[in-house]
Each structure stands twice: as C-alpha cells, then as structure tokens.
Design a protein around this motif. Structure first.
Motif, PDB file in Angstrom:
ATOM      1  N   UNK A 234     -19.059 -27.913  -2.490  1.00 58.04           N
ATOM      2  CA  UNK A 234     -18.438 -28.295  -1.117  1.00 58.04           C
ATOM      3  C   UNK A 234     -19.022 -27.674  -0.174  1.00 58.04           C
ATOM      4  N   UNK A 235     -19.641 -28.174   0.989  1.00 59.53           N
ATOM      5  CA  UNK A 235     -19.591 -27.420   2.253  1.00 59.53           C
ATOM      6  C   UNK A 235     -18.417 -27.364   2.828  1.00 59.53           C
TER       7      UNK A 235
ATOM      8  N   UNK B 211     -12.170 -23.473  10.740  1.00 56.01           N
ATOM      9  CA  UNK B 211     -12.017 -22.699  12.106  1.00 56.01           C
ATOM     10  C   UNK B 211     -13.520 -22.804  12.536  1.00 56.01           C
ATOM     11  N   UNK B 212     -14.500 -23.358  11.915  1.00 55.95           N
ATOM     12  CA  UNK B 212     -15.775 -23.652  12.161  1.00 55.95           C
ATOM     13  C   UNK B 212     -16.307 -24.950  11.777  1.00 55.95           C
ATOM     14  N   UNK B 213     -17.309 -25.399  12.750  1.00 57.26           N
ATOM     15  CA  UNK B 213     -18.047 -26.652  12.360  1.00 57.26           C
ATOM     16  C   UNK B 213     -19.463 -26.414  11.598  1.00 57.26           C
ATOM     17  N   UNK B 214     -19.816 -27.108  10.553  1.00 53.70           N
ATOM     18  CA  UNK B 214     -20.716 -26.793   9.728  1.00 53.70           C
ATOM     19  C   UNK B 214     -22.185 -27.609  10.242  1.00 53.70           C
TER      20      UNK B 214
ATOM     21  N   UNK C 154     -26.684 -33.731   1.911  1.00 54.75           N
ATOM     22  CA  UNK C 154     -25.256 -33.535   1.734  1.00 54.75           C
ATOM     23  C   UNK C 154     -24.573 -35.076   1.889  1.00 54.75           C
ATOM     24  N   UNK C 155     -23.303 -35.388   1.557  1.00 56.23           N
ATOM     25  CA  UNK C 155     -22.684 -36.442   1.653  1.00 56.23           C
ATOM     26  C   UNK C 155     -21.094 -36.172   1.882  1.00 56.23           C
ATOM     27  N   UNK C 156     -20.712 -37.084   2.817  1.00 55.52           N
ATOM     28  CA  UNK C 156     -19.217 -37.018   2.946  1.00 55.52           C
ATOM     29  C   UNK C 156     -18.484 -38.113   1.740  1.00 55.52           C
ATOM     30  N   UNK C 157     -17.630 -37.718   1.169  1.00 55.56           N
ATOM     31  CA  UNK C 157     -16.955 -38.553  -0.013  1.00 55.56           C
ATOM     32  C   UNK C 157     -15.596 -38.428  -0.222  1.00 55.56           C
TER      33      UNK C 157
ATOM     34  N   UNK D  88     -13.973 -34.873   1.749  1.00 57.78           N
ATOM     35  CA  UNK D  88     -14.965 -33.521   1.658  1.00 57.78           C
ATOM     36  C   UNK D  88     -16.448 -33.883   1.987  1.00 57.78           C
ATOM     37  N   UNK D  89     -17.077 -32.981   1.665  1.00 57.20           N
ATOM     38  CA  UNK D  89     -18.748 -32.882   2.103  1.00 57.20           C
ATOM     39  C   UNK D  89     -19.416 -32.178   0.978  1.00 57.20           C
ATOM     40  N   UNK D  90     -20.050 -32.579   0.247  1.00 57.81           N
ATOM     41  CA  UNK D  90     -20.579 -32.055  -0.735  1.00 57.81           C
ATOM     42  C   UNK D  90     -22.044 -31.948  -0.761  1.00 57.81           C
ATOM     43  N   UNK D  91     -22.819 -31.016  -1.035  1.00 55.05           N
ATOM     44  CA  UNK D  91     -24.236 -30.651  -1.371  1.00 55.05           C
ATOM     45  C   UNK D  91     -25.037 -31.449  -2.237  1.00 55.05           C
TER      46      UNK D  91
END
Length: 239
Positions: free
Chosen positions: A38-39, A47-50, A57-60, A93-96
C-alpha cells in the motif's frame, strides 16, 4: 525528480520555474514500494500527499467478503492522494501494481501554496477535478458499456495519460497487471476477464504480448471505446 508531475500539470496550463521550485520545496522525502504494498492505507490520516514518479498504482476498496474493486489506475505524475490534504482520513487504499517510486509532499507546505501561489493552487485543484472526471468515466464504462468496449476505453485512457508523461514507446506501453488484477479493474471474474481480452485481441486493433500493449489501429480502437478525451482536460489554456 519531479519531471512527471511537471509534465502532468503543464498539459493543462504553463507552469513557471517559480511554481516548479515551490512544488520541489513541498517534498519532504521519497520511498520505493514493492508490488502489492500500500502506498496509502485505508483509514490512515496522512500528513503528506503522495506523488507517483514511477510505476503503476490503483485506488481500491475491499468488501467484507474480501472482494476487491479498483476504482482508478494511477500513472507517473499523479498526486495519488492530494485530496487527503483536506479529507484527512482516507476512505480507500492505494496499492502498488508494480515497483513504484514516490515522493511525499508536506501538507503544511501545500497549504502555504494555496495561500501564496493561487495559479499553482488552481492547477492542483484541477488535478483533483480530473480524478473525479476519471471516476465518472469508469462508472459509465462499468454500468453501460460492453466489457470489450470498457477494456478498449481503459486502454485508450492509459495510453493518452502515459503519453503525456513520456511513458509510451510509439503506440506501445507497459501494462504490468495480471489477469486477476485486470478483473478487479473491470469488476469481472478472472475467467470472464480472459474472454474479454481475447475478444478485444480478435478485433486486431491491439496486440497484447506479456505486459506490452500495442495499439495497431487507434481510430478503430477509439471508435469501439467511444473514447472522447475531453474528461482529461488536456488542452493547455489559462486556468
């Protein structure tokens, strides 16, 4: 290092050297992720944006029964969770989907951009609006297009987005997804996904060898997909 992000934002409007410097100043640190990590995790309060600099990657979302649905694919140059700056708590979540390299932008510095650099703030806002437009297209594709047309639309979208950040070679691009992962994109079983890929290959508008997709006939593919790139807001004009 932030060249993919600069390319992504510059497709909408000119980005000045000063604005590029401001973006660079927001970066606190970077990290490499392996496929499957997970990213950003569901329920987290980052506290940070990626910023995704390399990889896919994908939102899921995951259902209680373990079923998983991808709701968008993220390519280099994407701020994959810029919305977390204001939403605070992640509802997905956001996964690689491949090895990924990312940089993290401090939310306090992003806030300073909104107060001190209104044009850059508008471009970042537009970035989140395009995310929303992509989600709308995915909903339409999943609900109303045939599965072959849906897959054709996805390939058109990915090619255009990857071309902007110089991740295509001619009419080819790398798509490092397994059939199970593709099934999570289209909301299908793996068996059905295999049939849809085979059906699209039979049209001879693409070739798909290992993880390389090559578009053989763009016009026919776009017609099959009913693809209109307006939703990606790719015209460079004052914002």
């Amino acid at each position: 290092m932030l060249e993919p992000l600069y390319l992504q934002l510059s497709q909408h409007d000119d980005l000045s050297n000063e604005e590029k410097a401001l973006l660079a100043e927001t970066v606190a640190f970077g990290r490499d992720f392996e496929k499957g990590q997970d990213l950003v995790s569901t329920g987290s309060r980052p506290a940070y944006s990626t910023m995704l600099l390399d990889g896919l990657a994908a939102r899921y979302k995951v259902l209680e029964d373990g079923g998983r649905q991808f709701t968008s694919l993220q390519v280099p140059g994407d701020f994959v969770d810029l919305h977390a700056f204001l939403l605070r708590k992640m509802d997905h979540g956001i996964i690689a989907l491949s090895p990924c390299r990312v940089m993290f932008a401090d939310h306090s510095k992003l806030k300073a951009i909104t107060e001190q650099a209104p044009h850059l703030a508008r471009l970042l806002w537009l970035d989140t609006l395009v995310d929303g437009a992509i989600h709308r297209e995915w909903i339409v594709a999943m609900g109303r297009r045939s599965k072959t047309s849906h897959l054709a639309h996805l390939i058109c979208e990915l090619f255009v987005r990857l071309q902007v950040v110089k991740r295509t070679s001619g009419m080819s691009f790398n798509l490092p997804l397994s059939q199970a992962e593709m099934a999570d994109v289209l909301g299908l079983s793996v068996v059905h996904m295999n049939r849809v890929i085979g059906s699209l290959k039979k049209t001879k508008v693409i070739s798909w060898v290992n993880h390389t997709v090559t578009i053989l006939d763009w016009n026919q593919l776009a017609e099959l997909a009913e693809f209109d790139p307006t939703y990606l807001s790719m015209n460079n004009e004052p914002r």
